[in-house]
Design a protein around this motif. Sequence first.
Motif, PDB file in Angstrom:
ATOM      1  N   PRO A 128       0.816  -1.218   0.000  1.00 31.53           N
ATOM      2  CA  PRO A 128       0.000   0.000   0.000  1.00 31.53           C
ATOM      3  C   PRO A 128       0.854   1.275   0.000  1.00 31.53           C
ATOM      4  O   PRO A 128       0.477   2.285  -0.590  1.00 31.53           O
ATOM      5  N   TYR A 129       2.017   1.214   0.633  1.00 31.13           N
ATOM      6  CA  TYR A 129       2.946   2.352   0.591  1.00 31.13           C
ATOM      7  C   TYR A 129       3.335   2.653  -0.856  1.00 31.13           C
ATOM      8  O   TYR A 129       3.350   3.815  -1.274  1.00 31.13           O
ATOM      9  N   LEU A 130       3.648   1.599  -1.616  1.00 27.62           N
ATOM     10  CA  LEU A 130       3.999   1.811  -3.025  1.00 27.62           C
ATOM     11  C   LEU A 130       2.839   2.443  -3.786  1.00 27.62           C
ATOM     12  O   LEU A 130       3.037   3.317  -4.633  1.00 27.62           O
ATOM     13  N   TRP A 131       1.635   1.995  -3.491  1.00 29.53           N
ATOM     14  CA  TRP A 131       0.461   2.542  -4.161  1.00 29.53           C
ATOM     15  C   TRP A 131       0.251   4.003  -3.785  1.00 29.53           C
ATOM     16  O   TRP A 131       0.058   4.852  -4.653  1.00 29.53           O
ATOM     17  N   LEU A 132       0.296   4.309  -2.495  1.00 36.82           N
ATOM     18  CA  LEU A 132      -0.025   5.665  -2.034  1.00 36.82           C
ATOM     19  C   LEU A 132       1.107   6.678  -2.231  1.00 36.82           C
ATOM     20  O   LEU A 132       0.839   7.830  -2.552  1.00 36.82           O
ATOM     21  N   ARG A 133       2.339   6.256  -2.034  1.00 40.99           N
ATOM     22  CA  ARG A 133       3.455   7.200  -2.060  1.00 40.99           C
ATOM     23  C   ARG A 133       4.300   7.158  -3.318  1.00 40.99           C
ATOM     24  O   ARG A 133       4.984   8.107  -3.630  1.00 40.99           O
ATOM     25  N   GLN A 134       4.264   6.037  -4.022  1.00 40.65           N
ATOM     26  CA  GLN A 134       5.117   5.877  -5.192  1.00 40.65           C
ATOM     27  C   GLN A 134       4.314   5.758  -6.485  1.00 40.65           C
ATOM     28  O   GLN A 134       4.822   5.292  -7.494  1.00 40.65           O
ATOM     29  N   TRP A 174      -3.888  -2.188  -7.799  1.00 40.80           N
ATOM     30  CA  TRP A 174      -3.904  -3.646  -7.748  1.00 40.80           C
ATOM     31  C   TRP A 174      -2.919  -4.190  -6.716  1.00 40.80           C
ATOM     32  O   TRP A 174      -3.013  -5.353  -6.326  1.00 40.80           O
ATOM     33  N   LEU A 175      -1.988  -3.356  -6.266  1.00 44.01           N
ATOM     34  CA  LEU A 175      -1.064  -3.770  -5.211  1.00 44.01           C
ATOM     35  C   LEU A 175      -1.796  -4.074  -3.903  1.00 44.01           C
ATOM     36  O   LEU A 175      -1.269  -4.768  -3.039  1.00 44.01           O
TER      37      LEU A 175
END
Length: 107
Positions: free
Chosen positions: A22-28, A33-34
């Motif tokens: 979720p960090y990758l989705w929200l911040r990156q 789909w992650l």
Amino acid sequence: MLKTLLLFTATALAEITGCYLPYLWLRQNGSPWLLLPAILSLTVFVWLLTLHPTASGRVYAAYGGVYIGTALLWLWVVEGIKPQLTDWIGIGLCLSGMAVIMIGARH
């Protein structure tokens, strides 16, 4: 003791993966789909917690030491940031504390 350490490590990896996606989705700007593998990973994390053989409070306290070590290794392997000497010392202290808690639980 080795079995418990391996179980703690698997539990930590499931938790870190479930939080990292979720960090990758929200911040990156990753794909939403992650969230699907994140949910699966956190589900595995909760299930793994139920496999630990002692009282939950003691498990959580001891697990914290392994989690810290696993998180710093994740920082190195996944994020490419090498831990500093103080990180390694901290890991050693945390794992020592975990060992004291788990050895004490056996008696």
